[in-house]
Design a protein around this motif. Structure first.
Motif, PDB file in Angstrom:
ATOM      1  N   LYS A  48     -51.023   2.774 -46.852  1.00 29.02           N
ATOM      2  CA  LYS A  48     -50.187   1.678 -47.347  1.00 29.02           C
ATOM      3  C   LYS A  48     -48.788   1.771 -46.753  1.00 29.02           C
ATOM      4  CE  LYS A  48     -52.264   0.696 -51.816  1.00 29.02           C
ATOM      5  NZ  LYS A  48     -52.259   1.226 -53.180  1.00 29.02           N
ATOM      6  N   THR A  74     -48.135   0.388 -43.341  1.00 29.85           N
ATOM      7  CA  THR A  74     -48.244  -1.059 -43.099  1.00 29.85           C
ATOM      8  C   THR A  74     -46.936  -1.781 -43.392  1.00 29.85           C
ATOM      9  OG1 THR A  74     -48.877  -1.526 -45.386  1.00 29.85           O
ATOM     10  CG2 THR A  74     -50.668  -1.081 -43.809  1.00 29.85           C
ATOM     11  N   GLU A  82     -46.032  -6.864 -41.006  1.00 33.20           N
ATOM     12  CA  GLU A  82     -45.921  -8.328 -40.987  1.00 33.20           C
ATOM     13  C   GLU A  82     -44.900  -8.788 -39.960  1.00 33.20           C
ATOM     14  OE1 GLU A  82     -45.240 -10.023 -44.898  1.00 33.20           O
ATOM     15  OE2 GLU A  82     -47.065  -9.002 -45.575  1.00 33.20           O
ATOM     16  N   ASP A  92     -47.029  -3.568 -57.008  1.00 35.78           N
ATOM     17  CA  ASP A  92     -48.089  -4.568 -57.079  1.00 35.78           C
ATOM     18  C   ASP A  92     -49.361  -4.018 -56.431  1.00 35.78           C
ATOM     19  OD1 ASP A  92     -47.765  -4.706 -54.348  1.00 35.78           O
ATOM     20  OD2 ASP A  92     -46.700  -6.622 -54.360  1.00 35.78           O
ATOM     21  N   GLU A  93     -50.356  -4.884 -56.269  1.00 37.27           N
ATOM     22  CA  GLU A  93     -51.653  -4.399 -55.773  1.00 37.27           C
ATOM     23  C   GLU A  93     -51.584  -3.938 -54.315  1.00 37.27           C
ATOM     24  OE1 GLU A  93     -51.212  -8.604 -54.782  1.00 37.27           O
ATOM     25  OE2 GLU A  93     -50.920  -7.491 -56.639  1.00 37.27           O
ATOM     26  N   LYS A  94     -50.560  -4.402 -53.585  1.00 35.70           N
ATOM     27  CA  LYS A  94     -50.408  -3.964 -52.189  1.00 35.70           C
ATOM     28  C   LYS A  94     -49.564  -2.696 -52.068  1.00 35.70           C
ATOM     29  CE  LYS A  94     -50.706  -8.210 -49.477  1.00 35.70           C
ATOM     30  NZ  LYS A  94     -49.875  -9.276 -48.882  1.00 35.70           N
ATOM     31  N   GLY A  95     -49.150  -2.163 -53.216  1.00 39.50           N
ATOM     32  CA  GLY A  95     -48.342  -0.950 -53.179  1.00 39.50           C
ATOM     33  C   GLY A  95     -46.872  -1.224 -52.927  1.00 39.50           C
ATOM     34  N   ARG A  96     -46.460  -2.479 -53.108  1.00 36.15           N
ATOM     35  CA  ARG A  96     -45.055  -2.822 -52.909  1.00 36.15           C
ATOM     36  C   ARG A  96     -44.316  -2.813 -54.238  1.00 36.15           C
ATOM     37  NH1 ARG A  96     -44.100  -5.805 -47.811  1.00 36.15           N
ATOM     38  NH2 ARG A  96     -45.975  -5.368 -46.639  1.00 36.15           N
ATOM     39  N   SER A 104     -42.449  -3.819 -57.401  1.00 35.80           N
ATOM     40  CA  SER A 104     -42.354  -5.088 -58.118  1.00 35.80           C
ATOM     41  C   SER A 104     -41.347  -5.004 -59.262  1.00 35.80           C
ATOM     42  CB  SER A 104     -43.726  -5.496 -58.652  1.00 35.80           C
ATOM     43  OG  SER A 104     -44.207  -4.502 -59.527  1.00 35.80           O
TER      44      SER A 104
END
Lengths: 282, 462
Positions: A256, A259, A263, B346-350, B352
């Motif tokens: 993770k 990444t 973007e 969040d679900e993407k590991g970012r 929140s």
């Protein structure tokens, strides 16, 4: 400035460069890395040292052209120079002098780093089995070199276009099942590959070393951007690694983290300047 | 008759709502008229309390007298006698607790604006002065400096003036240390640092970037290469984290990383490759000057909401009053008496959000400050997408772990005498590597003291 002495395309997306940096060549050891910056506007990008020549005073890097900076680096030719090149950074791979047999596994461009490991082990008189995985035949690199430093070299391709069809973990499992005993497994390649190699060896308790490539800025422990969780503790890959015990690394988190800027990189990548062919305007 | 105005001549500044969208310098500097007017506020006390408050003993009343007499170049020469980085000090020194803190005009009213005058003089010199730097005659002795930050550069400059052949080894690709990776452009333009470094080079100081001592060469190897003494000014670069849940989420930075990406790697400028998060709401955890820098950078990078989250109250907040004031003007929101508990993703590991708990102040602790205590059940979530940890740094172990005989205390700080001498013969140290995170000027003072000690040491051996 650090001169590019040799440039060789290993395949369409992988390039080898020998860089003149005698002070680094003098100290470099397998497992350590350098950070380069192509020019004033460039990022600082870490790359594991693929080889070094203390007499010639050169350090070899092998890189996949994946992002803006490796693309920019690849526009340079023999005789050109890179603005910054710093190293050797990180802790060198510890070779266990008591090891008798080690399995070295590389994935894709990771083979460029797995190769010097195999070479170091081989030179230390340790028996080396090497499993080299590639997507397909056209991207196979360093086959002769790897063959020269291993007792057995198994080439695996995803599509079966060369060597055997299958993943490196299929071959590893097969070798273990056939009764081969390894004191250690060293895996270098995509994070997902290292994760599954570690999962394969875990039930057998085979010590497994992985080499990580997180995002970093300075490479000396200053930014903390390269932090990875190992055995539940936060480590800085640049100074505590880049090698870690594969059974302790939190690979999912690392995947993770790597990444984070993708973007932006993807949007940037769509534009290739037709005037400069990717080279920076002077 | 001195100018008896109780207030300093005010410093021209960019409007808060303009400057919080650009990286140009906040304070634009005195004009000649303003400088002369401010200079006439100095009473020229006989005992010079201001000089006693300066770690590098700048001849303060003397240079101010020359400003008042419009001899700006003379004023610059006066400052240069003891301070090798005046344009830097005039901007980033905490004058309120040093020279200006001792100024008798400060007893009733505001002290003389010594920092502003120093900056004016240095800037005037850069714009109008005639530089005639000569390389001093070499004395044939070589000294190695590790780290091109404030202490190392000061030590290098002072030794070069004495005729030593000085080489500065820097891990980054450029010299300046915290002056270029940490302190933002809007507080200290990098062109000024580059000019100061350029002056040292003209004096014969050799700067070798991309050299990580401890990795490429060890301290012992520097001696083998003919250096007779080594000064270690490697700073306190290792960032601390809180060790709370969620610190590995995407969008959590150390202040070091965030500031380095922006300042050294120029992520704020078009055309530079180094990426940085595009943030909407940012929480900066901590209350020091570095936290203020990070918050103000985040605002300039386009964040709508930027919070300083600090567990004590404004009274205990360690940042300089001026920085806090500037931050508030620029729209930074201070969430005081709040402490992070965990960072949510969040679900993407970012990132929140950040869960915080309210604090109250109890009895004073070992530091003399009132201990913050969590108010049970007061937890709340601050909606942010970026968290910047700015809770301190510690010295980098790279050198002490590769140098035998170099001892450190339990915090990792090198043990050194007042003159900078470490536990290893011929090795001196100063700045944050010895003190832990402190100020630019204290590091400069340490570099200066060590230069004298190194000079004595080498003379005693020859």
């Amino acid at each position: 400035m650090y001169k590019i002495v040799t440039k060789r395309c290993l395949n369409d997306s992988v390039t080898l460069m020998e860089i003149e940096a005698p002070h680094i060549a003098r100290k470099a050891k397998a497992g350590q890395f350098i950070i380069f910056r192509v020019d004033e506007k460039g990022e600082r990008i870490p790359l594991t040292i693929a080889d070094y020549d203390r007499e010639k005073g050169t350090v070899t890097i092998i890189f996949q052209i994946v992002g803006a900076s490796t693309k920019l680096l690849n526009t340079l030719e023999e005789g050109d120079s890179i603005l910054d090149f710093v190293g050797p950074l990180g802790v060198a791979t510890h070779i266990d002098p008591n090891a008798k047999r080690v399995c070295v596994i590389g994935g894709g461009v990771g083979n460029a780093i797995a190769y010097p490991q195999a070479k170091a082990l081989h030179n230390a008189g340790i028996q080396v089995d090497m499993i080299a995985g590639f997507r397909s035949k056209d991207i196979v690199i360093l086959e002769d070199e790897m063959g020269a430093v291993s007792d057995h070299l198994y080439i695996m391709t995803d599509d079966g276009s060369y060597g055997e069809k299958g993943l490196v973990t299929n071959k590893l499992q097969q070798l273990i099942d056939a009764g081969n005993k390894y004191d250690e497994v060293i895996a270098i390649g995509p994070i997902i590959m290292m994760k599954f190699v570690a999962a394969t060896t875990k039930p057998y308790g085979i010590k497994t070393l992985v080499s990580l490539n997180p995002i970093m800025v300075d490479g000396t422990g200053m930014c903390g951007g390269c932090r990875v969780k190992v055995g539940g503790q936060t480590k800085f890959a640049c100074v505590d690694g880049p090698d870690f015990d594969g059974h302790e690394v939190d690979f999912d988190e690392l995947m993770k983290r790597n990444t984070f800027y993708r973007e932006r990189e993807t949007t940037d990548k769509e534009h290739v300047c037709r005037l400069t062919g990717g080279k920076r305007n002077a | 008759m001195p100018n008896m105005s109780l207030k300093k001549v005010s410093m021209p500044e960019q409007e808060p709502n303009v400057r919080n969208k650009n990286f140009l310098e906040v304070a634009t500097g005195y004009t000649e008229e303003m400088a002369v007017e401010e200079a006439t506020r100095c009473l020229h006390c006989k005992n010079k309390p201001c000089v006693a408050g300066c770690p590098v003993n700048v001849h303060i009343p003397e240079f101010i007298a020359k400003v008042a007499a419009r001899d700006f170049e003379g004023a610059y020469e006066e400052i240069s006698l003891t301070n090798s980085l005046p344009a830097v000090c005039g901007r980033v020194c905490p004058q309120e607790s040093q020279c200006e803190g001792k100024c008798v005009r400060g007893i009733k009213g505001e002290p003389v604006g010594i920092g502003r005058l120093e900056r004016f003089v240095a800037d005037w010199h850069m714009a109008n002065g005639t530089e005639h730097i000569e390389k001093p005659k070499t004395n044939g002795h070589k000294v190695a400096i590790v780290g091109a930050g404030p202490s190392g550069l000061t030590c290098a400059g002072d030794l070069a003036k004495l005729g030593y052949e000085v080489t500065v080894f820097e891990a980054f690709h450029a010299a300046g240390g915290v002056l270029i990776y940490g302190i933002p452009e809007f507080r200290l333009p990098k062109s000024i640092v580059a000019q100061e470094v350029g002056k040292l080079e003209k004096m014969g100081v050799e700067i070798k970037p991309n050299m990580v001592i401890g990795k490429v060469d060890s301290v012992d190897e520097l001696f083998e290469q003919g250096y007779e003494a080594v000064f270690i000014g490697s700073g306190a670069g290792l960032p601390s984290f809180m060790n709370i849940e969620g610190e590995d989420l995407l969008g959590v930075y150390s202040a070091n990383e965030y500031l380095t990406r922006i300042n050294l790697m120029k992520a704020y400028r078009e055309g530079y490759d180094t990426p940085i998060a595009k943030s909407h709401s940012v929480a900066v955890v901590g209350g020091g000057n570095v936290a203020m820098d990070a918050a103000r950078c985040a605002k300039r990078m386009g964040a709508e909401n930027v919070y300083i989250v600090y567990r004590r109250s404004m009274e205990e907040l360690p940042a300089r009053a001026e920085e806090v004031h500037h931050a508030q003007e620029e729209g930074i929101i201070f969430k005081l008496l709040n402490n992070p508990v965990k960072i949510l993703g969040d679900e993407k590991g970012r990132v929140s959000g950040m869960e915080c708990v309210e604090m109250k102040l109890g009895e004073p602790d070992a530091s003399g400050r009132r201990r913050p205590i969590a108010v049970e059940g007061s937890n709340f979530v601050l909606p942010v997408d970026t968290v910047i940890m700015s809770i301190g740094t510690s010295p980098n172990p790279l050198i002490r772990s590769t140098t035998t005989g170099l001892e450190a205390n339990k915090h990792g700080c090198l043990i050194a005498k007042d003159n900078g001498a470490t536990t290893k013969d011929g090795v001196f140290a100063g700045g944050d590597a010895v003190t832990g995170a402190a100020t630019v000027i204290l590091a400069m003072g340490a570099g200066k003291t060590a230069a004298e000690a190194i000079d004595e040491y080498i003379k005693s051996k020859n």
